[in-house]
Every structure is written in structure tokens, then in C-alpha cells.
Design a protein around this motif. Structure first.
Motif, PDB file in Angstrom:
ATOM      1  N   MET A 113       7.145  33.845  38.298  1.00 18.06           N
ATOM      2  CA  MET A 113       8.457  33.914  39.117  1.00 18.06           C
ATOM      3  C   MET A 113       9.073  34.629  40.386  1.00 18.06           C
ATOM      4  O   MET A 113       8.818  34.004  41.366  1.00 18.06           O
ATOM      5  CB  MET A 113       9.929  32.978  38.474  1.00 18.06           C
TER       6      MET A 113
ATOM      7  N   ILE B  35      15.730  27.081  49.240  1.00 25.65           N
ATOM      8  CA  ILE B  35      15.561  26.482  47.865  1.00 25.65           C
ATOM      9  C   ILE B  35      16.171  25.733  47.343  1.00 25.65           C
ATOM     10  O   ILE B  35      17.797  25.616  46.937  1.00 25.65           O
ATOM     11  CB  ILE B  35      14.907  27.595  46.757  1.00 25.65           C
TER      12      ILE B  35
ATOM     13  N   VAL C 294       6.043  23.440  41.430  1.00 25.36           N
ATOM     14  CA  VAL C 294       7.089  24.486  42.937  1.00 25.36           C
ATOM     15  C   VAL C 294       6.207  23.737  44.044  1.00 25.36           C
ATOM     16  O   VAL C 294       5.130  23.061  44.661  1.00 25.36           O
ATOM     17  CB  VAL C 294       6.318  25.792  43.126  1.00 25.36           C
ATOM     18  N   HIS C 295       7.459  22.924  45.057  1.00 21.60           N
ATOM     19  CA  HIS C 295       6.422  22.036  46.245  1.00 21.60           C
ATOM     20  C   HIS C 295       7.195  22.931  47.377  1.00 21.60           C
ATOM     21  O   HIS C 295       8.054  22.068  47.232  1.00 21.60           O
ATOM     22  CB  HIS C 295       6.850  20.787  45.722  1.00 21.60           C
TER      23      HIS C 295
ATOM     24  N   ILE D 190      12.079  23.274  43.773  1.00 19.62           N
ATOM     25  CA  ILE D 190      11.660  23.899  41.874  1.00 19.62           C
ATOM     26  C   ILE D 190      12.115  22.868  40.868  1.00 19.62           C
ATOM     27  O   ILE D 190      13.319  22.554  40.935  1.00 19.62           O
ATOM     28  CB  ILE D 190      11.868  25.785  42.064  1.00 19.62           C
TER      29      ILE D 190
ATOM     30  N   CYS E  42      12.618  19.343  47.016  1.00 18.94           N
ATOM     31  CA  CYS E  42      12.464  19.165  47.964  1.00 18.94           C
ATOM     32  C   CYS E  42      13.090  18.479  48.700  1.00 18.94           C
ATOM     33  O   CYS E  42      13.120  18.742  50.178  1.00 18.94           O
ATOM     34  CB  CYS E  42      10.582  19.660  48.043  1.00 18.94           C
TER      35      CYS E  42
ATOM     36  N   PHE F 105       8.946  34.460  44.618  1.00 17.35           N
ATOM     37  CA  PHE F 105       9.298  34.562  45.907  1.00 17.35           C
ATOM     38  C   PHE F 105       9.911  36.039  46.568  1.00 17.35           C
ATOM     39  O   PHE F 105       9.968  36.261  47.313  1.00 17.35           O
ATOM     40  CB  PHE F 105      10.132  33.235  44.698  1.00 17.35           C
TER      41      PHE F 105
ATOM     42  N   ALA G  86       8.790  18.477  41.636  1.00 14.41           N
ATOM     43  CA  ALA G  86       9.729  19.054  42.489  1.00 14.41           C
ATOM     44  C   ALA G  86       9.365  18.415  44.144  1.00 14.41           C
ATOM     45  O   ALA G  86      10.190  18.458  44.895  1.00 14.41           O
ATOM     46  CB  ALA G  86       8.232  20.251  42.432  1.00 14.41           C
TER      47      ALA G  86
ATOM     48  N   ILE H  33      11.795  24.487  49.549  1.00 11.22           N
ATOM     49  CA  ILE H  33      10.500  24.318  48.838  1.00 11.22           C
ATOM     50  C   ILE H  33      11.233  23.857  47.347  1.00 11.22           C
ATOM     51  O   ILE H  33      13.084  23.948  47.758  1.00 11.22           O
ATOM     52  CB  ILE H  33      10.674  25.936  47.893  1.00 11.22           C
TER      53      ILE H  33
END
Length: 344
Positions: free
Chosen positions: A37, A49, A17-18, A8, A97, A41, A93, A6
Motif C-alpha cells: 500500500m 483519496i 483501489v478505484h 479505497i 470514489c 501511493f 471502492a 481515488i
């Protein structure tokens, strides 16, 4: 849908978020409000992350690590090449990632609360020092308009200005004398703030064994030692002392091509504050050696063929490598230590 990685994009209120799966296919594109948030998570399986090392990044990294996730912080300049389109939160994002999954990516160490607190003391002290210098220069400049020249150095301000204000022979009006007195009171208050913050840093230094160990190195005092301990953290994140020196911007820039190695001036990358402290400490060591008239040793020989500024940077580079060795191998500084050269 199993999310493995992920990215962020952090912000003040809205976070992009991706997420991708084990095949690198995007399976999550979401925008979260700040208050959502942690709950989001907390319900996700543990994954990798990535975040940019920016404001509040260390706070969120600690929170997400506490939930079992593996968190990596990346310097923003290493994320930028992975942005495929125009800059926006979703594209950032996605780039984060992509960058966090690279096997050769460099990461920023996550700081704990104690480290951030000490660094906050340093940053605030640095701001007060700059304000104190600006205030002293303003007083000096105003007095010079009336033909009253004060030598450089903040100590001359405290000693000479009260005498000039009380001197009735100079051509100063009553309102101007009151103005300078007001500025002097402000300067004294800034100086008091600096001394109080330095006392807090000194207390933290005396209670930290690692900081005490670094302060034994010539050119590194309590201020520099505490800043290094709080900023570097685990020195094992650097492969060797040369990497730490490069991280501080104390190594030459390169412009090499075609097998020709061309070295330029120091890179000045990384933390300017740490680099400044190390170089100022090196200058103090050089001045002490010159007063003693030292002729033997690495530093006097260097000063014979290079000017003092080059020698100061070289000594700061050397001290950075010593710091890495002390932190990594848990050793105590010894002046007579000699590195074991590999057999050739």
C-alpha cells in the motif's frame, strides 16, 4: 493518465483501489496487499483519496496525508447509496470514489495518535465498567436464589456480601461460600482496573488545556471532557452548535412532509458513549439543583413543565452547543454569559 480521485476499500490484508481522472472516467482498478500500500501511493502524484471511517482508517489517513495526498473519511452509511451493484470490494471502492467527490458530502475528521490513545483508554474503561456491572449482578442473582436479597448499587455488594458469607446462620454450603468469594475477588480486580484507567484519563485531562476548559461547564467532568476533546477534535468542522448536538444524537427526529413539521423523540445517532456521558452529567446537575431547591433560571423553569428525563436531554443538548462555542471561539465558560440575539 492523471488520477485525481481515488477510493479505497479498507480491509485487513487486501485493499481494493478505484481511481478516476478529472473527467470522472475510471483509469485505475487495482487490488493491493497490505505491504504494498504505502509503496504504491508514494509513487502517485498528490490526489484526493476517500476511505470509509472504519477500523485502521485513521492510521492509513495519517500515512497517506504524510505523502502529500488529501484524505477524506466518510461514514459508511453515506457511501452505501453509491453502490451500484451487489456488494463487493471493487464496487465499494468505486462507491467511495464517487461519494468523496460530492461537494455536499459530510466527512469524518482524522484523529491524531494522541486522540486515538485517549479514546482507547475510554473504550477499555467502558468495557471494564460493563464487566464490573455484570459481575455484580451475577453475585446478586446467585445470592437471591438462596433468599439473600441485596439492594441495587455496587456499593451494597462490597458492604453486604462479606457479612453474608461470614454469617453461619444462613443456609449456604461451604463450596458456595468459596464460589462467592472467588466472584468477589474478580469484582475487586475489575474495580481496580477501572480506577487505574480513570487515573490515566485524569492525568491526561490535567495536562490538556482544552479539556480543562470544557470541565468548567456544569455537567461535564474530566471523563466527559477528555472524551469530547478526543472525539470532536476541531469543532470548526461543524457549522454551529446545533450541528454538533445533532451529530451526538441529541436533537429530535423529523418526519415532516407537505410543509408540516413533525418532531419525534431524540434521534440517538452518532456516538452512544458521548451522548450517554452528557446525559448522565445533565442528570447530576438536575439532582443538585433539586437538592438546593433552585427556582430561578432556565433549568428550574424547564423542570416545572417537563419531566426530569426530558430536561436531562435538553441540558445535554445545551451543553453540547456550549462545547462547540468554547472550542470554536477559544473562550472560557462563564455562568453569566448571555448570547447576543440578532436584531430583527
Amino acid at each position: 493518465m492523471k488520477i485525481t480521485t481515488i477510493g479505497i476499500d479498507l480491509a485487513k490484508s487486501v485493499f481494493a483501489v478505484h481511481g478516476v481522472n478529472e473527467h470522472g472516467r475510471a483509469v485505475l482498478k487495482k487490488v493491493l496487499k497490505r505491504d504494498k500500500m504505502l509503496a504504491f501511493f508514494a509513487n502517485l502524484p498528490a490526489c484526493l483519496i476517500g476511505m470509509e471511517a472504519c477500523g485502521s482508517a485513521h492510521y492509513w489517513a495519517r500515512k497517506l496525508q504524510g505523502m502529500g495526498h488529501t484524505v477524506r473519511l466518510i461514514a459508511p452509511q453515506f457511501v452505501k447509496p453509491y453502490v451500484k451493484t451487489n456488494k463487493n470490494d471493487a464496487a465499494d471502492a468505486e462507491a467511495i470514489c464517487e461519494a468523496v467527490a460530492r461537494p455536499n458530502m459530510r466527512f469524518v475528521q482524522i484523529k491524531n495518535v494522541d486522540q486515538q490513545s485517549v479514546l482507547s483508554l475510554h473504550r477499555v474503561r467502558q468495557g471494564f465498567v460493563k464487566a464490573r456491572t455484570a459481575q455484580a449482578n451475577q453475585i446478586r442473582g446467585l445470592l437471591s436464589e438462596f433468599g439473600l436479597v441485596i439492594p441495587q448499587g455496587i456499593t451494597h455488594i462490597a458492604r453486604r456480601v462479606p457479612e453474608l458469607i461470614e454469617d453461619a446462620a444462613n443456609d449456604l454450603s461451604g463450596s458456595f461460600r468459596l464460589l462467592v468469594e472467588r466472584l468477589m475477588e474478580h469484582l475487586k480486580e475489575l474495580d481496580r482496573q477501572v480506577r487505574e484507567l480513570e487515573a490515566q484519563i485524569q492525568r491526561w485531562h490535567r495536562e490538556n488545556n482544552v479539556s480543562l476548559k470544557l470541565a468548567q461547564v456544569p455537567g461535564i467532568g474530566p471523563i466527559t471532557a477528555t472524551a469530547l476533546v478526543a472525539s470532536v477534535g476541531d469543532a470548526k468542522g461543524f457549522a454551529n452548535g446545533r450541528q454538533l448536538a445533532a451529530w451526538l444524537g441529541l436533537v429530535p427526529r423529523q418526519n415532516s412532509s407537505g410543509g408540516k413539521n413533525i418532531l419525534l423523540g431524540i434521534s440517538k445517532r452518532g456516538d452512544t458513549y458521548l451522548r450517554t456521558l452528557l446525559i448522565h452529567g445533565a442528570r447530576a446537575v438536575i439532582q443538585a439543583a433539586q437538592r438546593r431547591g433552585d427556582t430561578e433560571g432556565w433549568l428550574p423553569r424547564l423542570l416545572q413543565r417537563r419531566n426530569s428525563n426530558v430536561a436531562a436531554v435538553a441540558l445535554a443538548n445545551k451543553n453540547a452547543r456550549i462545547v462547540w462555542a468554547l472550542l470554536t471561539h477559544d473562550r472560557t465558560y462563564r455562568r453569566d454569559h448571555e448570547s447576543a440575539m440578532p436584531n430583527t
